[in-house]
Write a protein that holds these residues in place. Structure first.
Motif, PDB file in Angstrom:
ATOM      1  N   ASN A  86       0.844  -1.192   0.000  1.00 44.18           N
ATOM      2  CA  ASN A  86       0.000   0.000   0.000  1.00 44.18           C
ATOM      3  C   ASN A  86       0.885   1.249   0.000  1.00 44.18           C
ATOM      4  O   ASN A  86       1.835   1.337   0.784  1.00 44.18           O
ATOM      5  CB  ASN A  86      -0.901   0.048   1.235  1.00 44.18           C
ATOM      6  N   VAL A  87       0.541   2.224  -0.851  1.00 41.43           N
ATOM      7  CA  VAL A  87       1.260   3.497  -0.867  1.00 41.43           C
ATOM      8  C   VAL A  87       0.454   4.475  -0.015  1.00 41.43           C
ATOM      9  O   VAL A  87      -0.697   4.782  -0.340  1.00 41.43           O
ATOM     10  CB  VAL A  87       1.413   4.035  -2.299  1.00 41.43           C
ATOM     11  N   VAL A  88       1.038   4.946   1.067  1.00 40.66           N
ATOM     12  CA  VAL A  88       0.307   5.737   2.058  1.00 40.66           C
ATOM     13  C   VAL A  88       0.906   7.141   2.141  1.00 40.66           C
ATOM     14  O   VAL A  88       2.083   7.310   2.446  1.00 40.66           O
ATOM     15  CB  VAL A  88       0.363   5.066   3.450  1.00 40.66           C
ATOM     16  N   GLY A  89       0.071   8.139   1.859  1.00 41.98           N
ATOM     17  CA  GLY A  89       0.483   9.531   1.995  1.00 41.98           C
ATOM     18  C   GLY A  89      -0.364  10.231   3.036  1.00 41.98           C
ATOM     19  O   GLY A  89      -1.592  10.093   3.038  1.00 41.98           O
ATOM     20  N   ARG A  90       0.280  10.968   3.928  1.00 37.87           N
ATOM     21  CA  ARG A  90      -0.447  11.671   4.995  1.00 37.87           C
ATOM     22  C   ARG A  90      -0.199  13.166   4.871  1.00 37.87           C
ATOM     23  O   ARG A  90       0.954  13.622   4.894  1.00 37.87           O
ATOM     24  CB  ARG A  90       0.008  11.160   6.367  1.00 37.87           C
ATOM     25  N   TYR A  91      -1.288  13.923   4.750  1.00 40.28           N
ATOM     26  CA  TYR A  91      -1.227  15.386   4.740  1.00 40.28           C
ATOM     27  C   TYR A  91      -1.623  15.825   6.147  1.00 40.28           C
ATOM     28  O   TYR A  91      -2.796  15.769   6.523  1.00 40.28           O
ATOM     29  CB  TYR A  91      -2.164  15.955   3.687  1.00 40.28           C
ATOM     30  N   LEU A  92      -0.628  16.219   6.922  1.00 36.09           N
ATOM     31  CA  LEU A  92      -0.812  16.360   8.360  1.00 36.09           C
ATOM     32  C   LEU A  92      -1.483  17.664   8.743  1.00 36.09           C
ATOM     33  O   LEU A  92      -1.221  18.726   8.175  1.00 36.09           O
ATOM     34  CB  LEU A  92       0.541  16.257   9.062  1.00 36.09           C
ATOM     35  N   SER A  93      -2.330  17.576   9.741  1.00 37.30           N
ATOM     36  CA  SER A  93      -2.958  18.737  10.353  1.00 37.30           C
ATOM     37  C   SER A  93      -1.961  19.447  11.255  1.00 37.30           C
ATOM     38  O   SER A  93      -1.030  18.835  11.778  1.00 37.30           O
ATOM     39  CB  SER A  93      -4.166  18.283  11.174  1.00 37.30           C
ATOM     40  N   PRO A  94      -2.137  20.746  11.479  1.00 40.25           N
ATOM     41  CA  PRO A  94      -1.296  21.440  12.483  1.00 40.25           C
ATOM     42  C   PRO A  94      -1.461  20.870  13.884  1.00 40.25           C
ATOM     43  O   PRO A  94      -0.571  21.026  14.726  1.00 40.25           O
ATOM     44  CB  PRO A  94      -1.794  22.889  12.412  1.00 40.25           C
ATOM     45  N   ASP A  95      -2.597  20.200  14.124  1.00 39.87           N
ATOM     46  CA  ASP A  95      -2.862  19.605  15.428  1.00 39.87           C
ATOM     47  C   ASP A  95      -2.366  18.159  15.434  1.00 39.87           C
ATOM     48  O   ASP A  95      -2.976  17.286  14.800  1.00 39.87           O
ATOM     49  CB  ASP A  95      -4.356  19.636  15.721  1.00 39.87           C
ATOM     50  N   PRO A  96      -1.281  17.862  16.114  1.00 37.59           N
ATOM     51  CA  PRO A  96      -0.744  16.494  16.090  1.00 37.59           C
ATOM     52  C   PRO A  96      -1.687  15.471  16.710  1.00 37.59           C
ATOM     53  O   PRO A  96      -1.558  14.271  16.450  1.00 37.59           O
ATOM     54  CB  PRO A  96       0.561  16.607  16.890  1.00 37.59           C
ATOM     55  N   GLN A  97      -2.656  15.926  17.519  1.00 38.53           N
ATOM     56  CA  GLN A  97      -3.605  15.004  18.143  1.00 38.53           C
ATOM     57  C   GLN A  97      -4.855  14.785  17.298  1.00 38.53           C
ATOM     58  O   GLN A  97      -5.765  14.069  17.718  1.00 38.53           O
ATOM     59  CB  GLN A  97      -4.015  15.564  19.519  1.00 38.53           C
ATOM     60  N   ALA A  98      -4.886  15.393  16.125  1.00 35.35           N
ATOM     61  CA  ALA A  98      -6.075  15.289  15.281  1.00 35.35           C
ATOM     62  C   ALA A  98      -6.289  13.849  14.812  1.00 35.35           C
ATOM     63  O   ALA A  98      -5.350  13.059  14.710  1.00 35.35           O
ATOM     64  CB  ALA A  98      -5.932  16.212  14.078  1.00 35.35           C
ATOM     65  N   LYS A  99      -7.537  13.544  14.519  1.00 36.63           N
ATOM     66  CA  LYS A  99      -7.861  12.232  13.957  1.00 36.63           C
ATOM     67  C   LYS A  99      -7.694  12.274  12.433  1.00 36.63           C
ATOM     68  O   LYS A  99      -7.403  13.313  11.851  1.00 36.63           O
ATOM     69  CB  LYS A  99      -9.276  11.820  14.358  1.00 36.63           C
ATOM     70  N   THR A 100      -7.934  11.132  11.792  1.00 35.51           N
ATOM     71  CA  THR A 100      -7.606  10.977  10.370  1.00 35.51           C
ATOM     72  C   THR A 100      -8.837  10.648   9.541  1.00 35.51           C
ATOM     73  O   THR A 100      -9.604   9.734   9.886  1.00 35.51           O
ATOM     74  CB  THR A 100      -6.559   9.855  10.182  1.00 35.51           C
ATOM     75  N   LEU A 101      -8.999  11.396   8.463  1.00 40.47           N
ATOM     76  CA  LEU A 101      -9.970  11.045   7.425  1.00 40.47           C
ATOM     77  C   LEU A 101      -9.197  10.360   6.310  1.00 40.47           C
ATOM     78  O   LEU A 101      -8.183  10.873   5.835  1.00 40.47           O
ATOM     79  CB  LEU A 101     -10.682  12.287   6.893  1.00 40.47           C
ATOM     80  N   MET A 102      -9.680   9.218   5.870  1.00 40.65           N
ATOM     81  CA  MET A 102      -8.968   8.444   4.856  1.00 40.65           C
ATOM     82  C   MET A 102      -9.696   8.482   3.517  1.00 40.65           C
ATOM     83  O   MET A 102     -10.925   8.576   3.457  1.00 40.65           O
ATOM     84  CB  MET A 102      -8.803   6.989   5.299  1.00 40.65           C
ATOM     85  N   THR A 103      -8.926   8.406   2.462  1.00 39.61           N
ATOM     86  CA  THR A 103      -9.462   8.276   1.113  1.00 39.61           C
ATOM     87  C   THR A 103      -8.484   7.422   0.318  1.00 39.61           C
ATOM     88  O   THR A 103      -7.414   7.062   0.800  1.00 39.61           O
ATOM     89  CB  THR A 103      -9.683   9.647   0.459  1.00 39.61           C
ATOM     90  N   GLY A 104      -8.834   7.090  -0.905  1.00 38.45           N
ATOM     91  CA  GLY A 104      -7.947   6.298  -1.747  1.00 38.45           C
ATOM     92  C   GLY A 104      -8.702   5.212  -2.476  1.00 38.45           C
ATOM     93  O   GLY A 104      -9.925   5.089  -2.392  1.00 38.45           O
ATOM     94  N   SER A 105      -7.956   4.400  -3.213  1.00 38.61           N
ATOM     95  CA  SER A 105      -8.502   3.270  -3.958  1.00 38.61           C
ATOM     96  C   SER A 105      -7.327   2.396  -4.362  1.00 38.61           C
ATOM     97  O   SER A 105      -6.223   2.565  -3.852  1.00 38.61           O
ATOM     98  CB  SER A 105      -9.313   3.759  -5.164  1.00 38.61           C
ATOM     99  N   HIS A 106      -7.524   1.491  -5.306  1.00 36.68           N
ATOM    100  CA  HIS A 106      -6.473   0.521  -5.653  1.00 36.68           C
ATOM    101  C   HIS A 106      -5.755   0.912  -6.941  1.00 36.68           C
ATOM    102  O   HIS A 106      -6.329   1.550  -7.817  1.00 36.68           O
ATOM    103  CB  HIS A 106      -7.081  -0.876  -5.812  1.00 36.68           C
ATOM    104  N   TYR A 107      -4.498   0.482  -7.046  1.00 34.03           N
ATOM    105  CA  TYR A 107      -3.742   0.788  -8.261  1.00 34.03           C
ATOM    106  C   TYR A 107      -3.431  -0.449  -9.102  1.00 34.03           C
ATOM    107  O   TYR A 107      -2.820  -0.330 -10.162  1.00 34.03           O
ATOM    108  CB  TYR A 107      -2.462   1.567  -7.938  1.00 34.03           C
ATOM    109  N   ASP A 108      -3.794  -1.638  -8.648  1.00 32.67           N
ATOM    110  CA  ASP A 108      -3.675  -2.804  -9.521  1.00 32.67           C
ATOM    111  C   ASP A 108      -4.831  -2.790 -10.522  1.00 32.67           C
ATOM    112  O   ASP A 108      -5.793  -2.021 -10.372  1.00 32.67           O
ATOM    113  CB  ASP A 108      -3.682  -4.098  -8.707  1.00 32.67           C
TER     114      ASP A 108
END
Length: 589
Positions: free
Chosen positions: A240-262
């Motif tokens: 899996n290729v995982v990219g994180r665009y970080l919030s200024p708040d290090p305690q923030a939770k994560t919204l995920m998106t994506g799909s498959h590349y095969d």
């Protein structure tokens, strides 16, 4: 009001000018058909350029069949008599020139003339194609000729509908030029998809199976684009290729998106991949503006969803959702290579797979953007739609055993023909699943092992796939089909063996996420439209750990997918990107 110069034309000016001037300014958008902008003028003010495009399209949809035919017939033949005589409109001249139709070889010109004659004889109107293509940069002449030949096989009503869609695409591109609109986000998605679409396991077409060299090269490129867009990037133990665009708040939770590349074997360029590339384009836009979100945004390019190499689907998303089956590491591909060996050869640590699983408490949801892979949005002239649920499926392998005997000496009444029984089953599946709604049934594999032209088939193997957005409807249909198989086999004295390969429940999308996607869609000037997904997606696996939602983009070429003809436009990708960007900015956990 003073005349508005086309070079400075804006949507605001179109909304404010008198109706006659509105119609005159848009007079060249639809070929020799000023009645279209005249009727659309009553729908002002337009919220967005997309609203204007839809209003013009609605004027055509509401027109009589005779008016629609007149609109189609107002368009010139490609490389036809009007082009030769220099009698095309300025817009058509530029479009045909951009596709190089003025530079046809004698052979190409002769082929186009022959196809024009055949097409007109069959349908009674000219062949229309938006020769600027999905990106507006122009189709190659061979692509135009191939589309010509392919569409000659259509039914007349279907071809009239396709011609009108092509008319709308031509008008869309002309409007873009007139208002100076560049679908920058959509163009980025299309260009990136083209680049990674060149890397394939096969010499022809696009096949990108799990952990092949093409697959690994694609992963590295996705990681590079993520990194260049301002993300923290890694490739995990299943690829899996995982990219994180970080919030200024290090305690923030994560919204995920994506799909498959095969991909499937000889597949399309946008299935799965659009859902990775489009969010990357959005993050690049945010990063360029110095804009951060109040939560972490994570884009995952799931390494495997299609099951081509190891016949096991959702490897990437199952690892993230904590449902990866470690026994799969011992499965072998067609060349006898285990999954474990393939992963180790690619430099992955299989002992780290369990650590990929995410904590549901850290997640705000998962939103997947995907090409529709069907014709629903296409037939409704809508660029996007909000998915309500992902259909569950039951899949079976059916083996029928009769008696192989001589085709010339065995009386018809004494035969135990396994293929004839299979034929009855196929037709019953078609009848039972033709009740409407989301229910569909498919026999996608049908084989007569060691069959011969002069031997009654003694055995037959066939698959069965039954899907619906409602589990009860799907299960009722599957149970009816299984009972009918028993009845057919009993009547024909055929033995049957039925193996259940997969039983996956339908996955409803989160109402709160759907509402927010619908709100962003409406703010973009597009009527929110809900539809179900008949295909499976990574969102099904992610639903085990968080709320999920999906946004579909329109699929061209009649809704064809899992096929090299799969296509979408830069404009539709751009609309989806702007909707998703609005959704992200206004996201309410």
């Amino acid at each position: 009001m003073n005349d508005i110069q086309a070079s400075t034309l804006t949507l605001e000016q179109l909304n404010a000018c008198p109706e006659l001037q509105f119609a005159r300014l848009l007079g060249g958008i639809y070929e020799h058909s000023p009645w279209i902008p005249e009727r659309a003028a009553a729908c002002r003010p337009f919220l967005s350029l997309e609203t204007l495009k839809l209003a013009l399209q609605q004027a055509v949809s509401a027109a009589t069949r005779e008016e629609q035919l007149a609109l189609v017939r107002a368009h010139p033949e490609l490389a036809g008599k009007a082009a030769i005589a220099g009698k095309l409109t300025r817009e058509s001249t530029g479009e045909q020139a951009q596709a190089g139709l003025h530079q046809c070889t004698p052979e190409e010109f002769a082929t186009l003339q022959r196809l024009n004659a055949q097409y007109n004889a069959r349908f009674g109107f000219p062949f229309i194609l938006a020769v600027k293509g999905p990106t507006g940069k122009g189709l190659a002449r061979q692509e135009i000729i191939a589309a010509f030949g392919r569409r000659l096989k259509n039914r007349p009503d279907d071809e009239l509908a396709e011609n009108l869609r092509q008319v709308h695409r031509i008008a869309e591109l002309r409007l873009n030029d007139l208002l100076g609109h560049v679908p920058a986000l959509g163009l980025a998605v299309m260009e990136w998809a083209e680049e990674i679409g060149q890397w394939s396991d096969d010499g022809d077409g696009l096949t990108c199976a799990y952990m092949t060299m093409a697959h690994r090269k694609t992963a590295v490129q996705l990681a590079t684009w993520m990194r260049e867009s301002g993300m923290e990037v890694g490739i995990d133990a299943v690829g899996n290729v995982v990219g994180r665009y970080l919030s200024p708040d290090p305690q923030a939770k994560t919204l995920m998106t994506g799909s498959h590349y095969d991909t499937v074997h000889n597949g399309g360029r946008y299935d799965g991949r659009a859902g990775i590339l489009l969010p990357i384009a959005i993050v690049r836009h945010l990063h360029a503006r110095g804009e951060r979100l109040p939560y972490h945004l994570e884009i995952v390019g799931f390494s495997e969803e299609e099951g081509v190499r190891y016949k096991s689907t959702f490897l990437g998303s199952n690892a993230v959702s904590g449902r990866f089956d470690m026994d799969l590491l011992d499965k072998t591909d067609a060349e006898g290579i285990t999954m474990r060996a393939a992963l180790l050869d690619a430099g992955h640590d299989v002992d780290a797979i369990a650590a990929i699983a995410r904590d549901p408490g850290d997640l705000l949801g998962f939103v997947e953007i995907h090409i529709e892979q069907g014709p629903v949005l296409l037939e409704r002239n809508l660029p996007v739609g909000v998915v309500t649920s992902i259909a569950g499926s039951r899949r079976y392998l059916i083996e029928l055993e009769g008696v192989a005997s001589h085709a010339g000496t065995t009386p018809m009444s004494m035969r135990k023909d396994a293929a004839a029984a299979a034929a009855e089953i196929v037709l019953f599946v078609e009848r039972r699943c033709n009740a409407g709604g989301s229910l569909v049934g498919t026999v996608g594999q049908l084989q007569v092992p060691q069959g011969s032209v002069n031997v009654i088939p003694g055995s037959c193997r066939l698959s069965l796939d039954v899907r619906a957005a409602d589990d009860a409807a799907r299960d009722a249909a599957a149970d009816d089909i299984l009972r009918e198989i028993d009845a057919i086999c009993a009547r024909r004295n055929i033995e049957s063996r039925i193996e259940l390969l997969l039983s996956a429940p339908a996955v409803p999308c989160s109402p709160r996420l759907m509402r927010q996607l619908a709100g962003a869609t409406a703010r973009a000037g597009v009527p929110p439209f809900e539809l179900t997904s008949g295909a499976g997606h990574d969102a099904m696996s992610m639903a085990a750990i968080t709320d999920v939602a999906m946004l579909f983009t329109r699929c061209g070429n009649g809704g064809i997918s899992h096929n090299p003809l799969e296509t979408m436009t830069a404009d539709d990708a751009d609309v989806a990107a702007r909707i998703f960007l609005d959704f992200l900015r206004g996201f309410a956990p």
